[in-house]
Motif scaffolding. Structure first.
Motif, PDB file in Angstrom:
ATOM      1  N   UNK A 110     -26.551  -8.475 -52.028  1.00  0.00           N
ATOM      2  CA  UNK A 110     -25.744  -8.760 -50.789  1.00  0.00           C
ATOM      3  C   UNK A 110     -27.111  -9.561 -50.031  1.00  0.00           C
ATOM      4  N   UNK A 111     -28.346  -8.771 -50.425  1.00  0.00           N
ATOM      5  CA  UNK A 111     -29.735  -9.129 -50.036  1.00  0.00           C
ATOM      6  C   UNK A 111     -30.431 -10.001 -50.245  1.00  0.00           C
ATOM      7  N   UNK A 112     -29.538 -10.983 -51.965  1.00  0.00           N
ATOM      8  CA  UNK A 112     -30.741 -12.085 -51.704  1.00  0.00           C
ATOM      9  C   UNK A 112     -29.754 -13.296 -51.959  1.00  0.00           C
ATOM     10  N   UNK A 113     -28.739 -13.478 -52.140  1.00  0.00           N
ATOM     11  CA  UNK A 113     -27.427 -13.756 -52.720  1.00  0.00           C
ATOM     12  C   UNK A 113     -28.141 -15.567 -52.559  1.00  0.00           C
ATOM     13  N   UNK A 114     -28.925 -16.851 -53.326  1.00  0.00           N
ATOM     14  CA  UNK A 114     -28.824 -17.997 -53.224  1.00  0.00           C
ATOM     15  C   UNK A 114     -30.525 -18.386 -52.590  1.00  0.00           C
ATOM     16  N   UNK A 115     -31.157 -17.147 -53.073  1.00  0.00           N
ATOM     17  CA  UNK A 115     -32.323 -17.315 -52.823  1.00  0.00           C
ATOM     18  C   UNK A 115     -33.187 -18.555 -53.223  1.00  0.00           C
ATOM     19  N   UNK A 149     -37.648 -14.766 -40.126  1.00  0.00           N
ATOM     20  CA  UNK A 149     -37.439 -12.166 -40.008  1.00  0.00           C
ATOM     21  C   UNK A 149     -37.439 -12.285 -41.476  1.00  0.00           C
ATOM     22  N   UNK A 150     -37.535 -11.075 -41.592  1.00  0.00           N
ATOM     23  CA  UNK A 150     -37.572 -10.047 -42.606  1.00  0.00           C
ATOM     24  C   UNK A 150     -36.633  -9.537 -42.557  1.00  0.00           C
ATOM     25  N   UNK A 151     -35.702  -9.243 -43.733  1.00  0.00           N
ATOM     26  CA  UNK A 151     -35.083  -8.165 -44.469  1.00  0.00           C
ATOM     27  C   UNK A 151     -34.920  -6.926 -45.740  1.00  0.00           C
ATOM     28  N   UNK A 152     -35.060  -6.061 -45.559  1.00  0.00           N
ATOM     29  CA  UNK A 152     -34.504  -5.130 -46.590  1.00  0.00           C
ATOM     30  C   UNK A 152     -33.352  -4.400 -47.163  1.00  0.00           C
ATOM     31  N   UNK A 153     -33.719  -3.960 -48.277  1.00  0.00           N
ATOM     32  CA  UNK A 153     -32.925  -3.330 -48.849  1.00  0.00           C
ATOM     33  C   UNK A 153     -33.902  -2.214 -49.965  1.00  0.00           C
ATOM     34  N   UNK A 212     -37.869 -12.658 -47.442  1.00  0.00           N
ATOM     35  CA  UNK A 212     -38.758 -13.409 -46.343  1.00  0.00           C
ATOM     36  C   UNK A 212     -37.408 -14.902 -46.273  1.00  0.00           C
ATOM     37  N   UNK A 213     -37.468 -15.069 -44.682  1.00  0.00           N
ATOM     38  CA  UNK A 213     -36.235 -16.190 -44.817  1.00  0.00           C
ATOM     39  C   UNK A 213     -36.421 -16.922 -43.339  1.00  0.00           C
ATOM     40  N   UNK A 214     -36.920 -17.900 -43.695  1.00  0.00           N
ATOM     41  CA  UNK A 214     -37.312 -19.337 -43.348  1.00  0.00           C
ATOM     42  C   UNK A 214     -36.176 -19.133 -42.470  1.00  0.00           C
ATOM     43  N   UNK A 215     -35.795 -19.775 -40.638  1.00  0.00           N
ATOM     44  CA  UNK A 215     -35.139 -20.080 -39.367  1.00  0.00           C
ATOM     45  C   UNK A 215     -34.790 -21.541 -40.743  1.00  0.00           C
ATOM     46  N   UNK A 216     -33.797 -22.323 -39.384  1.00  0.00           N
ATOM     47  CA  UNK A 216     -33.427 -23.386 -39.733  1.00  0.00           C
ATOM     48  C   UNK A 216     -35.010 -24.045 -39.776  1.00  0.00           C
ATOM     49  N   UNK A 217     -35.144 -24.817 -40.612  1.00  0.00           N
ATOM     50  CA  UNK A 217     -36.107 -26.207 -40.111  1.00  0.00           C
ATOM     51  C   UNK A 217     -36.086 -27.545 -39.492  1.00  0.00           C
ATOM     52  N   UNK A 218     -35.969 -28.010 -38.578  1.00  0.00           N
ATOM     53  CA  UNK A 218     -36.257 -29.808 -37.763  1.00  0.00           C
ATOM     54  C   UNK A 218     -37.323 -29.804 -38.291  1.00  0.00           C
ATOM     55  N   UNK A 223     -36.067 -19.155 -48.864  1.00  0.00           N
ATOM     56  CA  UNK A 223     -35.534 -17.928 -48.573  1.00  0.00           C
ATOM     57  C   UNK A 223     -36.591 -17.921 -49.932  1.00  0.00           C
ATOM     58  N   UNK A 224     -37.854 -15.897 -49.663  1.00  0.00           N
ATOM     59  CA  UNK A 224     -38.182 -15.511 -50.848  1.00  0.00           C
ATOM     60  C   UNK A 224     -37.839 -14.710 -51.013  1.00  0.00           C
ATOM     61  N   UNK A 225     -37.411 -14.015 -52.539  1.00  0.00           N
ATOM     62  CA  UNK A 225     -37.011 -12.931 -52.520  1.00  0.00           C
ATOM     63  C   UNK A 225     -38.252 -12.129 -53.301  1.00  0.00           C
TER      64      UNK A 225
END
Ligand SMILES: [Zn+2]
Ligand SMILES: [Zn+2]
Length: 342
Positions: free
Chosen positions: A264-269, A155-159, A172-178, A245-247
């Motif tokens: 708020x958008x990128x904690x721990x990116x 998903x992509x989030x924005x602020x 830019x957030x990759x969801x959990x990967x198997x 996750x990529x900011x």
């Protein structure tokens, strides 16, 4: 760990902003910012499914014409995302040309434009080459939890941040990967193939154990096909790991409100691309220009808790002194030096 994305700035740190995000194993890419992108070969421009534009200052949007010239008559669908007034700005770009023969192209281009507004609404419009890019209004959608684009794998989030104008920062957030164990795959006699994506998706969405997976693979004896259940294939799965996750943060002023929005958008990116335009010695000038100093960029990276930092968008006044800007940002961040990617 192997991730979904392979991200790489298009230009060096003194060039225009643009981050190319390639999908591993897929002929597909995303682009964040649309400055001078002539360094990208046409095959990479043709892979783009979505382009995300932070704001429409020229160094972030002037590549639109080059992109359009390459994809016209060769690509069917692209989505562009931008901030307030973006639909009108794309329309003005398109209106600037004469389109009397474009209806005859074998491949019709449809450009969907999403305009993220500060009121949390995403306005939408479409421009088709088959109608000489006449503007078609589409239903707006409400933005939920900063999400502007959502697919099964990412998903992509924005602020918005303040650049004396609203400017979008992206996550830019990759969801959990198997992850699959290669030795177990070999022990079962399989090789990798598109079916692995089907299995991973089934695991991530908690599909019932008897869900059939069509395993198709090639080895030295040729092509094979078998149907196995998710439960039969589950031993291949090593673990489910959190996604990368990529900011991407440019352009902005150094204000507490901006820092808060980014926390708020990128904690721990995992990786933070962030403008580092001026040296701290020129902080007064940076403030007048609505930009960050490298030290301020590093401080934001520290407060966000970024695991890796890539300072970018250096002012041409420091040409040949990029190392100083990077060193200043890294010192304020306090983490590992950035990967030498560029
Ligand atoms: Zn700007
Ligand atoms: Zn800029």
């Amino acid at each position: 760990m192997r991730t979904l994305f392979d991200h790489q700035p298009v230009n060096d740190s003194f060039g225009d902003s643009a981050l190319y995000v390639d999908f591993r194993d897929e002929r597909r890419g995303l682009l964040i910012d649309l400055g001078d992108i002539r360094a990208l070969p046409p095959r990479k421009l043709l892979r783009l499914s979505h382009i995300f534009v932070t704001h429409t200052h020229m160094d972030h949007f002037s590549g639109f014409d080059h992109w359009l010239a390459v994809v016209l008559a060769r690509k069917a669908r692209v989505t562009l995302h931008g901030g307030p007034n973006f639909i009108a700005q794309v329309e003005h770009k398109l209106r600037a040309y004469t389109w009397n023969v474009v209806q005859r192209y074998a491949v019709a281009l449809g450009i969907e434009v999403l305009e993220i507004d500060t009121d949390g609404l995403i306005r939408r419009a479409r421009f088709m080459s088959s109608t000489a890019f006449r503007r078609e209004e589409l239903e707006p959608v409400a933005m939920v939890q900063d999400v502007i684009h959502d697919e099964p794998t990412f998903r992509v989030r924005a602020r918005f941040v303040d650049h004396e104008m609203p400017c979008l920062a992206f996550s830019l957030e990759e969801k959990a990967a198997v992850r699959v164990a290669p030795d177990r795959l070999a022990a079962m006699g399989f090789t990798t193939g598109a079916w692995l994506r089907e299995l991973k998706h089934a695991v991530l969405t908690n599909a019932p154990g008897d869900t059939p997976i069509h395993v198709e693979w090639n080895d030295q004896h040729g092509a094979h096909a078998e149907t196995r259940s998710v439960d039969e294939l589950r031993p291949l799965v090593l673990d489910v790991a959190p996604g990368e996750r990529v900011g991407y943060v440019t352009d902005l002023r150094f204000t507490e409100a901006n820092v808060q929005a980014l926390v708020e958008l990128l904690a721990g990116v995992d990786t933070l691309y962030i403008e580092s335009v001026f040296l701290e010695a020129d902080a007064a000038h940076a403030k007048r220009k609505n930009h960050l100093t490298a030290r301020q960029a590093g401080e934001i990276a520290r407060r966000v808790g970024a695991r890796s930092l890539v300072p970018m968008h250096h002012s041409p006044r420091y040409e040949g002194r990029g190392d100083e800007l990077v060193a200043e940002a890294v010192a304020a961040w306090g983490g590992r030096p950035p990967d030498q990617k560029v």
